[in-house]
Design an enzyme around this catalytic site. Structure first.
Site, PDB file in Angstrom:
ATOM      1  N   LEU A   1      44.919  18.720 -32.143  1.00  0.00           N
ATOM      2  CA  LEU A   1      44.418  18.674 -30.641  1.00  0.00           C
ATOM      3  C   LEU A   1      42.886  19.306 -30.703  1.00  0.00           C
ATOM      4  O   LEU A   1      42.632  20.118 -31.641  1.00  0.00           O
ATOM      5  CB  LEU A   1      45.301  19.707 -29.865  1.00  0.00           C
ATOM      6  N   ASP A   2      42.157  18.649 -29.807  1.00  0.00           N
ATOM      7  CA  ASP A   2      40.718  18.979 -29.769  1.00  0.00           C
ATOM      8  C   ASP A   2      40.607  20.464 -29.461  1.00  0.00           C
ATOM      9  O   ASP A   2      41.568  21.258 -29.113  1.00  0.00           O
ATOM     10  CB  ASP A   2      39.907  18.295 -28.481  1.00  0.00           C
ATOM     11  N   LYS A   3      39.417  21.015 -29.872  1.00  0.00           N
ATOM     12  CA  LYS A   3      39.256  22.503 -29.702  1.00  0.00           C
ATOM     13  C   LYS A   3      39.214  22.984 -28.213  1.00  0.00           C
ATOM     14  O   LYS A   3      40.030  23.983 -28.078  1.00  0.00           O
ATOM     15  CB  LYS A   3      37.718  22.900 -30.173  1.00  0.00           C
TER      16      LYS A   3
ATOM     17  N   HIS B   1      40.163  11.552 -29.760  1.00  0.00           N
ATOM     18  CA  HIS B   1      39.757  11.839 -28.466  1.00  0.00           C
ATOM     19  C   HIS B   1      40.360  10.794 -27.326  1.00  0.00           C
ATOM     20  O   HIS B   1      39.678  10.456 -26.652  1.00  0.00           O
ATOM     21  CB  HIS B   1      38.248  11.643 -28.242  1.00  0.00           C
TER      22      HIS B   1
END
Length: 240
Positions: free
Chosen positions: A101-103, A187
């Protein structure tokens, strides 16, 4: 399995530490004290105790983490806090996150040391569904929903696979949706919303492969998966 390896796998200490425990006579196998660290045992059937506490052998571990924003999905990072820092006291060797998962993205993240399960959940051939809650800027029309559900151009060689969109609310130039996808491109959710002239302001994964984020699990906290959850994830792979 050697007794010292068994104790190491149970995270009682380093190899030298568990050898010291064995020499001190604190370890028993089937009710008999064993002082030989190379003693061979059946880890699935023999009863091993340390200081009179029974040790049940487990080599595969499964955790649900409620990932908060601000930590990166990695096992190690020299500059950023990682999701594994949140599980520093969790039993299990060689743990790693399944996918990423993105930051700035929150929500459900699976942590395990089961490589086979990870491979199956991430395999493009399995089409494992992942559902996200997204708060977005823009106006979501029926035409845009159809684009998302039929596949959109996000700049890759192929359109995205068909998605499922559930519109939760829309007001002025903001809307909330649940978006279910079966891929894991870089993304991807943000790029899909950008492809229909919107932008994601908040993103949270709420389910993966039928496993839903525990509503009682606070951000930054984790818990072991129960037997049914593990079974269901493995069954999902067997039927796809």
């Amino acid at each position: 399995m050697r007794l010292d390896k068994f104790l190491c796998d149970m995270q009682l200490g380093t190899r030298s530490q568990v050898k010291a425990y064995i020499k001190k006579g604190t370890v028993s196998v089937n009710g008999t004290v064993v002082k030989n660290f190379d003693f061979k045992l059946d880890e699935n059937n023999d009863i091993v105790t340390y200081l009179d506490k029974v040790l049940t052998y487990q080599n595969l571990y499964y955790y649900m983490l409620h990932k908060p924003a601000g930590v990166v999905t990695a096992t190690k990072d020299t500059q950023e806090s990682t999701v594994m820092d949140l599980l520093s006291d969790a039993p299990g060797k060689n743990l790693f996150p399944i996918g990423r998962l993105d930051k700035d993205t929150e929500g459900l993240l699976l942590i395990t040391n089961d490589g086979e399960l990870a491979h199956n959940l991430l395999s493009p051939k399995k089409h494992v569904p992942k559902t996200y809650f997204a708060a977005c800027m823009g106006i979501l029309t029926l035409q845009k929903i159809k684009l998302l559900e039929n596949g959109v151009d996000i700049g890759d060689t192929e359109l995205t696979h068909p998605a499922h969109v559930k519109l939760l609310s829309q007001e002025a130039d903001t809307y909330h949706i649940e978006l279910t996808i079966t891929e894991g491109r870089f993304h991807q959710v943000k790029r899909m919303i950008a492809a229909i002239d919107g932008s994601v302001t908040y993103l949270k994964r709420i389910s993966m492969g039928g496993l839903c984020l525990d509503a009682a699990l606070p951000k930054g906290a984790y818990r072991p998966l129960n037997e049914k959850e593990i079974y269901d994830l493995k069954q999902l792979n067997n039927t796809r």
